[in-house]
Design a protein around this motif. Structure first.
Motif, PDB file in Angstrom:
ATOM      1  N   ARG A   1       0.667  -1.289  -0.100  1.00  0.00           N
ATOM      2  CA  ARG A   1      -0.008   0.096   0.055  1.00  0.00           C
ATOM      3  C   ARG A   1       0.976   1.087  -0.210  1.00  0.00           C
ATOM      4  N   LEU A   2       1.976   1.194   0.959  1.00  0.00           N
ATOM      5  CA  LEU A   2       2.774   2.354   0.899  1.00  0.00           C
ATOM      6  C   LEU A   2       3.228   2.651  -0.680  1.00  0.00           C
ATOM      7  N   ARG A   3       3.591   1.650  -1.419  1.00  0.00           N
ATOM      8  CA  ARG A   3       4.307   1.786  -2.756  1.00  0.00           C
ATOM      9  C   ARG A   3       3.263   2.199  -3.685  1.00  0.00           C
ATOM     10  N   GLU A   4       2.013   2.189  -3.361  1.00  0.00           N
ATOM     11  CA  GLU A   4       1.214   3.059  -4.282  1.00  0.00           C
ATOM     12  C   GLU A   4       0.998   4.561  -4.076  1.00  0.00           C
ATOM     13  N   ARG A   5       1.654   4.910  -3.231  1.00  0.00           N
ATOM     14  CA  ARG A   5       1.634   6.560  -2.804  1.00  0.00           C
ATOM     15  C   ARG A   5       2.975   6.982  -3.334  1.00  0.00           C
ATOM     16  N   PRO A   6       2.857   8.311  -3.799  1.00  0.00           N
ATOM     17  CA  PRO A   6       4.229   9.123  -4.395  1.00  0.00           C
ATOM     18  C   PRO A   6       5.191   9.030  -3.270  1.00  0.00           C
ATOM     19  N   ALA A   7       6.413   8.767  -3.591  1.00  0.00           N
ATOM     20  CA  ALA A   7       7.679   8.870  -2.777  1.00  0.00           C
ATOM     21  C   ALA A   7       7.897  10.381  -2.623  1.00  0.00           C
TER      22      ALA A   7
END
Length: 366
Positions: free
Chosen positions: A198-204
């Motif tokens: 889920r974290l990977r789906e958010r912009p870094a």
């Protein structure tokens, strides 16, 4: 550690006396604030030691004092300092009883101790605590850097786990655990794969906190941080602790994020450079320039094969081609690779090369 009511009481120069709430002196003091307002609560943030002379209060009225002290305790005030010898020669009994009833520490401030002296002592203690935290953070950064240079990400994670008194884990771009410290943390980290995805789906850069609440299945508090400089994270860091991170621990985590991001980006750059060199070497070989290919490759790939050599390139055409190959191209003894036509082809090539005394190099996709 930050100043507490106990540290102020034990300060010999302040001469403070405990009149109520003596069992709650270990709470930290965020600030010392002077206010003579009848209701200072709207201007409080919580964690303050409130200093008063009762200039605008009827400190001998029990009901008024109960309301006043109840409001302060509800606002998060950690203590009340009352100056004697100004408006009252001693702390009024009504205020003492109200403070005892609410469990709010009440400190008697002698006339010879100015409020400014208390405020300066609190400020100096807070500054000293912050300095210790920053110094510890820089020391942690040096240790993390040393471990990263000598033992790579594994050493860095071990040092970070020690700094935060918890555990740490590194995930790759797919969400798989690459390394963890201590050793037992790998099992805990593997249960957070869905959270990492889920974290990977958010912009870094992105971060999230899981666990550590009454609604969580785990007692530890875990911070997840994305790693990488692009819009999509290239990796993720998990840090698990028993409680919220302090200032020094926060410095250590931020240092680890920077070092791991640098390591991740450098690894990708090296991989890309190696791939470009590989393409150049292959083109030279195909163009009949083996000497140039050896000069470019150096020791990167080990010794290059001497000519003549054969190159076989194969890729699956479709899922149906997989099925057709599986039904028409069975290789004896390869039942374990029934769903892998390229794997069966590699076996055939290796077997044929062995019979003819040739050397074959099989390079899997990716």
């Amino acid at each position: 550690m930050p100043p507490t009511l106990a540290s102020l009481v034990h300060h010999s120069a302040l001469k403070l006396t405990v009149r109520a709430g003596g069992d709650r002196l270990d709470v930290p003091v965020r600030w010392a604030h002077v206010s003579e307002l009848a209701d200072p609560v709207p201007y409080m943030e919580g964690g303050e030691l409130l200093l008063i002379t009762a200039l605008k209060l009827d400190a001998e009225d029990p009901e008024a004092m109960r309301r006043y002290v109840r409001r302060l305790a509800g606002a998060g005030v950690v203590g009340l300092g009352f100056a004697v010898g100004v408006n009252y020669e001693e702390v009024p009994r009504a205020l003492v009883d109200a403070a005892e009833e609410e469990g709010l520490p009440l400190l008697e401030v002698p006339r010879r101790t100015p409020f400014l002296a208390i405020s300066k002592e609190v400020s100096a203690a807070i500054a000293a605590d912050q300095y210790r935290a920053v110094t510890a953070g820089f020391a942690a950064q040096r240790e993390l850097t040393r471990q990263a240079l000598t033992d790579g990400p594994e050493g860095l994670l071990g040092a970070l786990a020690s700094q935060v008194d918890g555990w740490a884990a590194l995930y790759d771009a797919s969400g798989a655990v690459v390394a963890s410290a201590p050793e037992w943390a790998g099992r805990r980290a593997a249960r957070l794969t869905a959270d990492v995805e889920r974290l990977r789906e958010r912009p870094a850069p992105a971060s999230a906190v899981v666990g550590g609440s009454e609604h969580s299945d785990h007692d530890d508090r875990v911070e997840l941080h994305s790693l990488g400089t692009g819009r999509r994270p290239r990796a993720a860091l998990a840090v698990g602790t028993a409680s919220t991170l302090g200032t020094a621990e926060r410095y250590a985590v931020h240092s680890a994020i920077a070092l791991l991001t640098l390591t991740t980006e450098r690894s990708r750059s090296f991989q890309a450079a190696e791939q470009r060199i590989g393409v150049a070497v292959l083109r030279m070989l195909l163009a009949g320039e083996p000497d140039h290919a050896r000069a470019v490759a150096g020791d990167l790939y080990g010794g290059l094969l001497d000519a003549p050599f054969r190159v076989l390139v194969a890729e699956p055409a479709s899922a149906r081609a997989h099925a057709d190959a599986s039904s028409h191209a069975r290789v004896p003894g390869s039942a374990d690779r029934a769903g892998d036509p390229l794997g069966r082809l590699a076996e055939v090539v290796e077997s044929a090369a062995a019979r003819s005394g040739e050397t074959v190099l099989v390079v899997p996709e990716g």
